[in-house]
Design a protein around this motif. Structure first.
Motif, PDB file in Angstrom:
ATOM      1  N   VAL A  41      12.902   4.715   3.549  1.00  0.00           N
ATOM      2  CA  VAL A  41      11.492   4.617   3.905  1.00  0.00           C
ATOM      3  C   VAL A  41      11.290   4.849   5.406  1.00  0.00           C
ATOM      4  CG1 VAL A  41       9.438   3.153   3.892  1.00  0.00           C
ATOM      5  CG2 VAL A  41      11.075   3.021   1.997  1.00  0.00           C
ATOM      6  N   PHE A  42      10.574   5.917   5.720  1.00  0.00           N
ATOM      7  CA  PHE A  42      10.181   6.172   7.100  1.00  0.00           C
ATOM      8  C   PHE A  42       8.758   5.645   7.275  1.00  0.00           C
ATOM      9  CE2 PHE A  42      13.564   9.284   6.647  1.00  0.00           C
ATOM     10  CZ  PHE A  42      14.190   9.259   7.890  1.00  0.00           C
ATOM     11  N   VAL A  43       8.624   4.589   8.064  1.00  0.00           N
ATOM     12  CA  VAL A  43       7.299   4.049   8.360  1.00  0.00           C
ATOM     13  C   VAL A  43       6.805   4.775   9.605  1.00  0.00           C
ATOM     14  CG1 VAL A  43       5.945   1.991   8.851  1.00  0.00           C
ATOM     15  CG2 VAL A  43       7.982   1.821   7.402  1.00  0.00           C
ATOM     16  N   CYS A  44       5.828   5.652   9.405  1.00  0.00           N
ATOM     17  CA  CYS A  44       5.317   6.479  10.499  1.00  0.00           C
ATOM     18  C   CYS A  44       4.163   5.749  11.180  1.00  0.00           C
ATOM     19  CB  CYS A  44       4.859   7.828   9.960  1.00  0.00           C
ATOM     20  SG  CYS A  44       6.195   8.760   9.160  1.00  0.00           S
ATOM     21  N   LEU A  45       4.379   5.365  12.428  1.00  0.00           N
ATOM     22  CA  LEU A  45       3.408   4.537  13.148  1.00  0.00           C
ATOM     23  C   LEU A  45       2.389   5.386  13.883  1.00  0.00           C
ATOM     24  CD1 LEU A  45       6.535   2.915  13.773  1.00  0.00           C
ATOM     25  CD2 LEU A  45       4.720   1.225  13.596  1.00  0.00           C
ATOM     26  N   THR A  46       1.154   4.906  13.890  1.00  0.00           N
ATOM     27  CA  THR A  46       0.068   5.674  14.479  1.00  0.00           C
ATOM     28  C   THR A  46      -0.977   4.729  15.073  1.00  0.00           C
ATOM     29  OG1 THR A  46      -1.699   7.251  13.963  1.00  0.00           O
ATOM     30  CG2 THR A  46      -1.113   5.703  12.245  1.00  0.00           C
ATOM     31  N   ARG A  47      -1.807   5.275  15.940  1.00  0.00           N
ATOM     32  CA  ARG A  47      -2.927   4.514  16.490  1.00  0.00           C
ATOM     33  C   ARG A  47      -4.249   4.991  15.878  1.00  0.00           C
ATOM     34  NH1 ARG A  47      -2.018   1.645  21.149  1.00  0.00           N
ATOM     35  NH2 ARG A  47       0.065   1.788  22.035  1.00  0.00           N
ATOM     36  N   SER A  48      -4.170   5.801  14.853  1.00  0.00           N
ATOM     37  CA  SER A  48      -5.377   6.322  14.207  1.00  0.00           C
ATOM     38  C   SER A  48      -5.188   6.265  12.692  1.00  0.00           C
ATOM     39  CB  SER A  48      -5.631   7.764  14.658  1.00  0.00           C
ATOM     40  OG  SER A  48      -4.596   8.612  14.174  1.00  0.00           O
TER      41      SER A  48
ATOM     42  N   GLN B  37      -4.641   8.867  10.902  1.00  0.00           N
ATOM     43  CA  GLN B  37      -3.740   9.948  10.538  1.00  0.00           C
ATOM     44  C   GLN B  37      -2.387   9.758  11.213  1.00  0.00           C
ATOM     45  OE1 GLN B  37      -4.492  12.439   8.300  1.00  0.00           O
ATOM     46  NE2 GLN B  37      -2.332  12.987   8.425  1.00  0.00           N
ATOM     47  N   ALA B  38      -1.355   9.541  10.418  1.00  0.00           N
ATOM     48  CA  ALA B  38      -0.017   9.324  10.971  1.00  0.00           C
ATOM     49  C   ALA B  38       0.664  10.657  11.250  1.00  0.00           C
ATOM     50  CB  ALA B  38       0.826   8.505  10.001  1.00  0.00           C
ATOM     51  N   SER B  39       1.356  10.725  12.388  1.00  0.00           N
ATOM     52  CA  SER B  39       2.137  11.913  12.741  1.00  0.00           C
ATOM     53  C   SER B  39       3.592  11.672  12.368  1.00  0.00           C
ATOM     54  CB  SER B  39       2.023  12.205  14.242  1.00  0.00           C
ATOM     55  OG  SER B  39       0.685  12.505  14.586  1.00  0.00           O
ATOM     56  N   VAL B  40       4.218  12.674  11.807  1.00  0.00           N
ATOM     57  CA  VAL B  40       5.608  12.551  11.374  1.00  0.00           C
ATOM     58  C   VAL B  40       6.510  13.279  12.357  1.00  0.00           C
ATOM     59  CG1 VAL B  40       7.236  12.975   9.497  1.00  0.00           C
ATOM     60  CG2 VAL B  40       4.835  12.488   8.975  1.00  0.00           C
TER      61      VAL B  40
ATOM     62  N   LEU C 297       1.476   3.643   9.039  1.00  0.00           N
ATOM     63  CA  LEU C 297       1.124   2.286   9.484  1.00  0.00           C
ATOM     64  C   LEU C 297       0.359   2.371  10.799  1.00  0.00           C
ATOM     65  CD1 LEU C 297       1.228  -0.801   9.512  1.00  0.00           C
ATOM     66  CD2 LEU C 297       3.532  -0.654  10.480  1.00  0.00           C
ATOM     67  N   ASN C 298      -0.875   1.924  10.778  1.00  0.00           N
ATOM     68  CA  ASN C 298      -1.684   1.866  11.991  1.00  0.00           C
ATOM     69  C   ASN C 298      -1.283   0.624  12.786  1.00  0.00           C
ATOM     70  OD1 ASN C 298      -3.740   1.568  13.941  1.00  0.00           O
ATOM     71  ND2 ASN C 298      -5.228   2.578  12.628  1.00  0.00           N
ATOM     72  N   VAL C 299      -0.811   0.834  14.005  1.00  0.00           N
ATOM     73  CA  VAL C 299      -0.304  -0.278  14.806  1.00  0.00           C
ATOM     74  C   VAL C 299      -1.410  -1.253  15.205  1.00  0.00           C
ATOM     75  CG1 VAL C 299       1.661   1.027  15.683  1.00  0.00           C
ATOM     76  CG2 VAL C 299      -0.508   1.051  16.950  1.00  0.00           C
ATOM     77  N   GLU C 300      -2.669  -0.837  15.027  1.00  0.00           N
ATOM     78  CA  GLU C 300      -3.787  -1.712  15.364  1.00  0.00           C
ATOM     79  C   GLU C 300      -4.211  -2.586  14.182  1.00  0.00           C
ATOM     80  OE1 GLU C 300      -4.599  -1.767  18.407  1.00  0.00           O
ATOM     81  OE2 GLU C 300      -3.659   0.096  19.100  1.00  0.00           O
ATOM     82  N   ASP C 301      -3.579  -2.410  13.046  1.00  0.00           N
ATOM     83  CA  ASP C 301      -3.939  -3.166  11.840  1.00  0.00           C
ATOM     84  C   ASP C 301      -3.372  -4.577  11.922  1.00  0.00           C
ATOM     85  OD1 ASP C 301      -4.484  -4.176   9.342  1.00  0.00           O
ATOM     86  OD2 ASP C 301      -3.657  -2.466   8.234  1.00  0.00           O
TER      87      ASP C 301
ATOM     88  N   GLN D 161       3.885   6.342  21.274  1.00  0.00           N
ATOM     89  CA  GLN D 161       3.254   7.368  22.106  1.00  0.00           C
ATOM     90  C   GLN D 161       3.598   8.709  21.468  1.00  0.00           C
ATOM     91  OE1 GLN D 161       1.306   6.418  24.563  1.00  0.00           O
ATOM     92  NE2 GLN D 161       1.905   4.255  24.515  1.00  0.00           N
ATOM     93  N   GLY D 162       2.789   9.154  20.544  1.00  0.00           N
ATOM     94  CA  GLY D 162       3.103  10.370  19.801  1.00  0.00           C
ATOM     95  C   GLY D 162       3.846  10.035  18.512  1.00  0.00           C
ATOM     96  N   PRO D 163       4.392  11.056  17.838  1.00  0.00           N
ATOM     97  CA  PRO D 163       5.086  10.829  16.566  1.00  0.00           C
ATOM     98  C   PRO D 163       6.207   9.795  16.704  1.00  0.00           C
ATOM     99  CG  PRO D 163       4.738  13.163  16.930  1.00  0.00           C
ATOM    100  CD  PRO D 163       4.352  12.478  18.211  1.00  0.00           C
TER     101      PRO D 163
END
Length: 262
Positions: A148-155, A157-160, A182-186, A204-206
């Motif tokens: 499982v790759f948990v792709c972290l984002t601030r929006s 739309q997650a960037s891979v 996963l939105n880090v602001e959640d 900071q980015g993908p």
């Protein structure tokens, strides 16, 4: 993630809703229907498996009812007698047929087992089994033996990371990979962030955190991480393959395999 998901995989069903302290006999088809209806409604199902209506069983049922009674919109409560053919079949399905009874199993709307409580249960434990959506999905994919790759984002739309995208083309890994955003602001997923050992400032980015069955945190990877580095980290964690001559072995020995500074 290691604590919660590792336990949940090892925990890897239902009769009528239990509102009082008595138990009803139900067919396996009814038990399956209860699960299906609960999942379609987006509810968690807590199933109490038991052998007899002894004091320990009654005590567990009381704690379950008292703790979850106010959560009827989120939860369905059910009981299953493992001495009946239907109850035994469902216990085997959830791999708890040989476990000490009574036992309560928590099943998420997506089918993930999020909690298992043998002989006794606490309010804190039951509450913790009602997990937020992203953690729920991580647990399900791990129980399905996925990396499982948990792709972290601030929006939204997650960037891979590019290296992860490349991994998806590798025949050795392509059918074993799950990507979850996963939105880090959640705020609801704060506990998951802690278990992934990542902070919002790091994203900071993908950026992706990789966890492998049964809940091993393999590492963190960003846009600079190559597919070879990620594969080497998976091999080093013992989650690659059983081939002693695996092509990723040399890379694992030569690399620390965690290219992102924390």
């Amino acid at each position: 993630m290691k604590t919660i998901i590792r336990a949940s995989l090892a925990w890897a069903c239902l009769l009528t809703a239990a509102v009082g302290s008595s138990f009803a006999q139900t067919q396996e088809s009814d038990l399956s229907a209860t699960l299906q209806q609960s999942q379609q409604a987006g509810k968690f199902t807590f199933v109490l498996f038991y052998r007899d209506n002894a004091a320990q069983t009654q005590q567990m049922l009381n704690v379950v009812n008292q703790t979850l009674a106010a959560r009827s919109e989120q939860v369905t409560i059910a009981t299953a007698n493992v001495m009946s053919p239907a109850g035994q079949a469902m216990a085997e399905k959830f791999r708890v047929s040989r476990a000490p009874m009574p036992m309560t199993v928590a099943v998420a709307p997506n089918g993930a087992v999020t909690g298992l409580f043998s002989r006794q249960v606490s309010k804190a434990g039951l509450d913790a089994a009602i997990v937020p959506p992203v953690m729920m999905e991580c647990m399900k994919q791990l129980q399905d033996q996925k990396l499982v790759f948990v792709c972290l984002t601030r929006s939204e739309q997650a960037s891979v990371p590019t290296g992860v995208r490349t991994m998806q083309l590798d025949p050795l890994f392509k059918d074993r990979i799950a990507l979850i955003g996963l939105n880090v602001e959640d705020a609801a997923e704060t506990k998951l962030m802690q278990q992934l050992k990542v902070s919002a400032d790091q994203v900071q980015g993908p950026y992706a955190a990789l966890i492998a069955p049964p809940g091993v945190l393999v590492g963190h990877f960003n846009s600079a991480s190559t597919a070879d580095q990620i594969a080497a980290a998976i091999h080093k964690a013992g989650k690659c393959c059983e081939d002693p001559n695996c092509k990723h072995a040399a890379s694992a020995e030569a690399s620390q395999s965690t290219p992102v500074r924390r």
